[in-house]
Write a protein that holds these residues in place. Structure first.
Motif, PDB file in Angstrom:
ATOM      1  N   UNK A 192       9.325 -27.562  46.019  1.00  0.00           N
ATOM      2  CA  UNK A 192      10.013 -26.725  46.993  1.00  0.00           C
ATOM      3  C   UNK A 192      11.208 -27.477  47.573  1.00  0.00           C
ATOM      4  N   UNK A 193      11.014 -28.751  47.877  1.00  0.00           N
ATOM      5  CA  UNK A 193      12.120 -29.544  48.400  1.00  0.00           C
ATOM      6  C   UNK A 193      13.272 -29.626  47.417  1.00  0.00           C
ATOM      7  N   UNK A 194      12.940 -29.782  46.135  1.00  0.00           N
ATOM      8  CA  UNK A 194      13.987 -29.813  45.111  1.00  0.00           C
ATOM      9  C   UNK A 194      14.677 -28.465  45.017  1.00  0.00           C
ATOM     10  N   UNK A 250      20.696 -26.692  42.767  1.00  0.00           N
ATOM     11  CA  UNK A 250      21.241 -25.386  42.397  1.00  0.00           C
ATOM     12  C   UNK A 250      20.125 -24.351  42.288  1.00  0.00           C
ATOM     13  N   UNK A 251      20.299 -23.225  42.951  1.00  0.00           N
ATOM     14  CA  UNK A 251      19.261 -22.207  43.023  1.00  0.00           C
ATOM     15  C   UNK A 251      19.632 -21.024  42.132  1.00  0.00           C
ATOM     16  N   UNK A 270      11.289 -33.706  50.906  1.00  0.00           N
ATOM     17  CA  UNK A 270       9.981 -33.516  51.526  1.00  0.00           C
ATOM     18  C   UNK A 270      10.117 -32.913  52.922  1.00  0.00           C
ATOM     19  N   UNK A 271      11.082 -33.394  53.697  1.00  0.00           N
ATOM     20  CA  UNK A 271      11.273 -32.861  55.046  1.00  0.00           C
ATOM     21  C   UNK A 271      11.688 -31.387  54.998  1.00  0.00           C
ATOM     22  N   UNK A 317      18.983 -27.877  38.554  1.00  0.00           N
ATOM     23  CA  UNK A 317      18.806 -26.562  39.159  1.00  0.00           C
ATOM     24  C   UNK A 317      17.460 -25.996  38.768  1.00  0.00           C
ATOM     25  N   UNK A 318      17.120 -24.867  39.358  1.00  0.00           N
ATOM     26  CA  UNK A 318      15.802 -24.287  39.115  1.00  0.00           C
ATOM     27  C   UNK A 318      15.804 -22.803  39.424  1.00  0.00           C
ATOM     28  N   UNK A 319      14.933 -22.070  38.690  1.00  0.00           N
ATOM     29  CA  UNK A 319      14.665 -20.694  39.060  1.00  0.00           C
ATOM     30  C   UNK A 319      15.080 -19.635  38.064  1.00  0.00           C
ATOM     31  N   UNK A 320      15.684 -20.015  36.920  1.00  0.00           N
ATOM     32  CA  UNK A 320      16.120 -18.990  35.959  1.00  0.00           C
ATOM     33  C   UNK A 320      14.902 -18.300  35.334  1.00  0.00           C
TER      34      UNK A 320
END
Length: 528
Positions: free
Chosen positions: A72-74, A79-80, A207-208, A109-112
Motif C-alpha cells: 500500500x505504501x508503494x 505511479x498509480x 510505511x508511514x 508503478x502499480x495497478x494496471x
C-alpha cells in the motif's frame, strides 16, 4: 491513567451480554465500562473527559485480515495505474509520475488491469519502449502476480529469447519466441533481482503513508500477508519506541530466502506488533491466469495456471514453520491449489500436533464442493476478501465457466461448512476501504448496485456476519479473541465510529459512509 467517556447514538458491542449501548468508558488502553450514559459515568467517576460522537455508530475495532502494508505504501508513493481505462491511458500516467516513483533510476508503478481495457489483452514492451527507451520501467499488475516491463528492464534483468521459464513462472512470448514484456508469478523474480532496494527513507515514507491511510479508513489493525524482513524490523523499531499507531499481526514472508531468518528468530509478540504466522504461496492469481486449476482455463485452452512451489517444497516449508510454532497461512486461489493446500495443512498439522495453531487458507477463492466440506470440517480459517468477488465478477465466468463458479467466492458455503471466516481486502490489490468490504459481503454488488440482487446472492453474508468477519473473525485468527473483536469491560480499547449503522442501516448507505473516528489502544489515531 486518563479516563475518557465516549457517547454515541449507538454502540454495537458484539458482546452477547450487552449487544447495544450508548456509552463506553476507556481507562488507559482498556475498556472500563459499557452501558447507558448514566451507568458508564457512574463507573468512570468524576473529572472524566467526555467525547460526544453525535449520530455516529460505534463498532469494535475493524481489522483487515489479509493485506500488504508495504505494498500500500508503494502504491501511494509510485505511479498509480488503478482505473486506467486503456493501455494508452496507463502509459500517459507514467509520463506524469511523481519523483517518488523512482527507485534508483527505475520507474515503478502499480495497478494496471488488462481486463478493464477494451481488448482485454496483455500489454507489451513496445508501448513502453516508445516512451521510455532508456529508463527501465517495472509495473506491477493489480493482483501482484504479473509485471509489465520495457526492453531496458528486460536487458538489465538478462532476459532474452533463450531465457527459460522458471519453475512456477511464465515469460509471455510472441509468435517469434521473444519476450513481450509480461512476466507472470515466479518469472517476476528475474526482474525484481535487478531493481535497486528502496532507501531507508523510502521505506519509512511508504510505511508511514500506509499506516496513516489505514487509520483514515477505519482500520485499527491489519494482518500483513507476507512481511519483508526490512519492513518488520522497522515496525518493530517503532513498536519498541511506542510509535506504532495500529496493531499489526505480521505473517513472515515464507516464499523467499528471508524465511531462514524468520525460522531462526521464531515467533514475536509485542504490544502493537506480533508475528506468530507465516505466509506461503501455492499458486498465482485468476486475473493473470496463474491460479492453479484442476481443468484448463475456459478462455485459454491448455493453460492450467501455476504452482509457485512444488507440492514437496510447500509441504517441507509448512512442516518446518509449524514445528517452530508458527501458524501457517497459505495463499490458494485455484481449485487445484486449494486441494493441495488442504492436503498439506491437514497432513502437516497432524504430524506436528499443531492443529491448535489455527492454520489458514488465504483467499480460499475457488474450491470444489468436497474441499469446502473438508476445510470446514477441519475448522481451518478461511481468510477471504469480499471485494475480490465484486471486482472479478465481470470476467470470472469467462475464466472458469459456469460450473466451477459454484464453488467460487463461496463465503456462505464455507461458513456453513464450519470454517472460521476472517475478512479482508488484500489491499493494495483492492482499496483498503473496509466499508466497501462490509458492503460487498452483504450485497455482492458493485457500488452502483449491479447486478440486481447480487452476483451469486446465495453466498452473501448477513450484515452482522459481515461485521463479525472484520472484528471477531480476525481476532480469533490472530489468537486475540479474549482481548479484541468485541467491546466489553477488560477488552482492548479498539473501536471505530461510523456515520452509518453497518448492521441496521441499508447496505447502500455504506457506499458513501465515512469514518468519524478511529481509536486504537485508547488513543485517537484518526478524527474526521
Amino acid at each position: 491513567m486518563k479516563t475518557t467517556l465516549y457517547v454515541a447514538k449507538r454502540i454495537r458491542t458484539l458482546d452477547a451480554a450487552r449487544p447495544v449501548a450508548q456509552a463506553l468508558a476507556v481507562r488507559g488502553d482498556t475498556v472500563l465500562a459499557v452501558g447507558s450514559r448514566e451507568e458508564v459515568r457512574a463507573v468512570a467517576g468524576p473529572g472524566v473527559r467526555e467525547v460526544d460522537l453525535g449520530a455516529a455508530t460505534v463498532v469494535p475495532g475493524l481489522v483487515d485480515a489479509h493485506a500488504h502494508i508495504s505494498g500500500l505504501g508503494r502504491t501511494l508513493t509510485t505511479a498509480r495505474l488503478e482505473g486506467a481505462a486503456s493501455l494508452e491511458e496507463a502509459v500517459h500516467r507514467l509520463a506524469e509520475a511523481p519523483r517518488t516513483s523512482f527507485q534508483g533510476d527505475w520507474l515503478l508503478g502499480k495497478g494496471w488491469d488488462q481486463n478493464a481495457w477494451p481488448t482485454r489483452a496483455f500489454p507489451g514492451r513496445k508501448e513502453l519502449d516508445a516512451r521510455f527507451p532508456t529508463t527501465p520501467v517495472c509495473l506491477m499488475r493489480v493482483d501482484h502476480h504479473a509485471y509489465w516491463v520495457n526492453g531496458e528492464a528486460l536487458r538489465r534483468a538478462g532476459i532474452g529469447r533463450d531465457t527459460p521459464d522458471p519453475a512456477g513462472g511464465r515469460i509471455v512470448r510472441d509468435a517469434a519466441g521473444e519476450a513481450t514484456g509480461v512476466l507472470i508469478d515466479n518469472a517476476m523474480d528475474l526482474v525484481t533481482a535487478a531493481v535497486p532496494e528502496p532507501t531507508q527513507a523510502q521505506l519509512e515514507a511508504r510505511l508511514r503513508a500506509a499506516l496513516e491511510r489505514c487509520a483514515q479508513v477505519g482500520l485499527t489493525g491489519v494482518h500483513d500477508a507476507g512481511m519483508e524482513l526490512a519492513a518488520f524490523r522497522k515496525l518493530r523499531e517503532w513498536e519498541e519506541a511506542g510509535h506504532l499507531p495500529l496493531r499489526v499481526y505480521a505473517m513472515a514472508a515464507g516464499q523467499g530466502e528471508e524465511r531462514h531468518a524468520y525460522l531462526e528468530q521464531g515467533p514475536y509478540e509485542g504490544r502493537m506488533l506480533g508475528m506468530k504466522s507465516v505466509k506461503l504461496l501455492a499458486d498465482g492469481a485468476l486475473g493473470s491466469r496463474g491460479a492453479a486449476l484442476h481443468e484448463p482455463y475456459s478462455d485459454e485452452a491448455g493453460q492450467y495456471g501455476l504452482l509457485l512451489l512444488s507440492p514437496e517444497e510447500l509441504e517441507a516449508r509448512a512442516r518446518a514453520f509449524m514445528r517452530r510454532g508458527f501458524q501457517v497461512c497459505i495463499h490458494a486461489i485455484g481449485d487445484r491449489a486449494n486441494t493441495l493446500v488442504l492436503d498439506v495443512l491437514l497432513q502437516c498439522a497432524e504430524e506436528t500436533g499443531t492443529r491448535h495453531l489455527r492454520h489458514r487458507v488465504e483467499h480460499a477463492q475457488i474450491l470444489r464442493k468436497e474441499d469446502i466440506r473438508r476445510l470446514g470440517a477441519a475448522g481451518l480459517v478461511a481468510s477471504v476478501q469480499p471485494t475480490h468477488a465484486t471486482s472479478d465478477m465481470g470476467w470470472a465466468e469467462a475464466r472458469l465457466g459456469r460450473e466451477r463458479l459454484e464453488g467460487a467466492y463461496a463465503w456462505r458455503s464455507l461458513k456453513e461448512a464450519g470454517a472460521q471466516l476472517a475478512l479482508g481486502s488484500d489491499f493494495p490489490i483492492e482499496n483498503p476501504d473496509v466499508l466497501a468490504g462490509l458492503y460487498a459481503a452483504r450485497t455482492r454488488q458493485d457500488a452502483a448496485g449491479r447486478p440486481e440482487g447480487g452476483w451469486m446472492p446465495h453466498e452473501r453474508l448477513t450484515a452482522e456476519e459481515a461485521l463479525e468477519g472484520f472484528t471477531v473473525g480476525p481476532a480469533w485468527a490472530s489468537f486475540k479473541e479474549d482481548r479484541r473483536g468485541r467491546l466489553a469491560p477488560g477488552m482492548d480499547a479498539d473501536f471505530v465510529a461510523l456515520s452509518v449503522d453497518p448492521v441496521e442501516g441499508p447496505a447502500a448507505e455504506l457506499v458513501d459512509a465515512r469514518v468519524v473516528a478511529t481509536v486504537v489502544a485508547g488513543a485517537e489515531v484518526f478524527r474526521s
